[in-house]
Design a protein around this motif. Structure first.
Motif, mmCIF file in Angstrom:
data_model
loop_
_atom_site.group_PDB
_atom_site.id
_atom_site.type_symbol
_atom_site.label_atom_id
_atom_site.label_comp_id
_atom_site.label_asym_id
_atom_site.label_seq_id
_atom_site.Cartn_x
_atom_site.Cartn_y
_atom_site.Cartn_z
ATOM 1 N N VAL A 2 57.190 16.818 -16.837
ATOM 2 C CA VAL A 2 57.559 17.948 -17.747
ATOM 3 C C VAL A 2 58.944 18.372 -17.332
ATOM 4 O O VAL A 2 59.251 18.257 -16.245
ATOM 5 N N SER A 3 59.586 18.947 -18.334
ATOM 6 C CA SER A 3 61.010 19.537 -18.159
ATOM 7 C C SER A 3 60.837 21.060 -17.802
ATOM 8 O O SER A 3 60.390 21.665 -18.957
ATOM 9 N N VAL A 4 61.235 21.589 -16.858
ATOM 10 C CA VAL A 4 60.773 23.144 -16.915
ATOM 11 C C VAL A 4 62.229 23.735 -16.886
ATOM 12 O O VAL A 4 63.340 23.441 -16.052
ATOM 13 N N LEU A 5 62.431 24.748 -17.821
ATOM 14 C CA LEU A 5 63.618 25.381 -17.937
ATOM 15 C C LEU A 5 63.323 26.933 -17.535
ATOM 16 O O LEU A 5 62.386 27.434 -17.721
ATOM 17 N N TYR A 6 64.370 27.192 -16.844
ATOM 18 C CA TYR A 6 64.477 28.722 -16.142
ATOM 19 C C TYR A 6 65.329 29.528 -16.795
ATOM 20 O O TYR A 6 66.397 29.188 -16.961
ATOM 21 N N LEU A 13 65.562 33.453 -9.305
ATOM 22 C CA LEU A 13 64.442 33.292 -8.249
ATOM 23 C C LEU A 13 64.211 31.765 -7.988
ATOM 24 O O LEU A 13 64.082 31.386 -6.850
ATOM 25 N N ALA A 14 64.177 31.005 -8.902
ATOM 26 C CA ALA A 14 64.148 29.482 -8.626
ATOM 27 C C ALA A 14 65.347 28.934 -7.993
ATOM 28 O O ALA A 14 65.240 27.891 -7.190
ATOM 29 N N GLY A 15 66.614 29.260 -8.127
ATOM 30 C CA GLY A 15 67.792 28.837 -7.842
ATOM 31 C C GLY A 15 68.241 27.574 -8.565
ATOM 32 O O GLY A 15 68.991 27.160 -8.127
ATOM 33 N N LEU A 16 67.580 27.389 -9.762
ATOM 34 C CA LEU A 16 68.146 26.494 -10.729
ATOM 35 C C LEU A 16 67.796 27.062 -12.055
ATOM 36 O O LEU A 16 67.241 27.621 -12.188
ATOM 37 N N ARG A 17 68.377 25.904 -12.963
ATOM 38 C CA ARG A 17 68.077 26.582 -14.572
ATOM 39 C C ARG A 17 67.144 25.305 -15.106
ATOM 40 O O ARG A 17 66.375 25.556 -15.918
ATOM 41 N N VAL A 37 54.851 27.792 -9.220
ATOM 42 C CA VAL A 37 55.059 28.811 -8.105
ATOM 43 C C VAL A 37 54.995 28.093 -6.730
ATOM 44 O O VAL A 37 55.762 28.393 -5.907
ATOM 45 N N LYS A 38 53.899 27.073 -6.771
ATOM 46 C CA LYS A 38 54.112 26.142 -5.495
ATOM 47 C C LYS A 38 55.461 25.729 -5.094
ATOM 48 O O LYS A 38 55.647 25.816 -3.911
ATOM 49 N N VAL A 39 56.070 25.259 -6.042
ATOM 50 C CA VAL A 39 57.584 24.609 -5.864
ATOM 51 C C VAL A 39 58.486 26.053 -5.520
ATOM 52 O O VAL A 39 59.411 25.520 -4.946
ATOM 53 N N HIS A 40 58.294 26.722 -6.236
ATOM 54 C CA HIS A 40 59.310 27.913 -6.234
ATOM 55 C C HIS A 40 58.488 29.489 -5.949
ATOM 56 O O HIS A 40 58.124 30.153 -6.895
ATOM 57 N N PRO A 41 57.992 29.714 -4.800
ATOM 58 C CA PRO A 41 57.105 30.952 -4.482
ATOM 59 C C PRO A 41 57.621 32.144 -4.712
ATOM 60 O O PRO A 41 56.923 33.079 -5.206
ATOM 61 N N ARG A 42 59.056 32.447 -4.855
ATOM 62 C CA ARG A 42 59.674 33.615 -5.179
ATOM 63 C C ARG A 42 59.337 34.015 -6.598
ATOM 64 O O ARG A 42 59.335 35.203 -7.115
ATOM 65 N N LEU A 43 58.807 32.937 -7.573
ATOM 66 C CA LEU A 43 58.715 33.322 -9.044
ATOM 67 C C LEU A 43 57.312 34.099 -9.043
ATOM 68 O O LEU A 43 57.247 34.720 -10.171
#
Length: 83
Positions: A2-6, A13-17, A37-43
């Motif tokens: 899936v495409s995840v958009l931030y 927090l993720a450091g990317l869009r 959140v496993k990929v980007h714990p700061r989220l």
């Protein structure tokens, strides 16, 4: 996949869009959030304030079962303050 958009704070927090993640085809909305959140714990910092959208429809974090298709969009939208 899936495409995840931030957006806004979630992008900070993720450091990317945006990115592509591999997740199970059938997954609850809460499990999907946990995978992200496993990929980007700061989220985890915005967990209680985040708005989650799958295929441009808002989804509550919980036990709602999602059936994801390859290329589906998942958006992480933090609260937006206004004046």
């Amino acid at each position: 996949q899936v495409s995840v958009l931030y957006f806004a704070r979630s992008a900070e927090l993720a450091g990317l869009r945006c990115e592509t993640l591999s997740v199970p085809r059938e997954i609850t909305s809460l499990q999907l959030w946990e995978e992200i959140v496993k990929v980007h714990p700061r989220l985890a910092l915005i967990r209680d304030q985040v708005v989650f959208a799958v295929r441009q429809e808002y989804v509550l974090l919980g036990d709602q079962l999602l059936v994801l298709e390859p290329g589906d969009e998942v958006a992480i939208i933090p609260p937006i303050s206004g004046g």
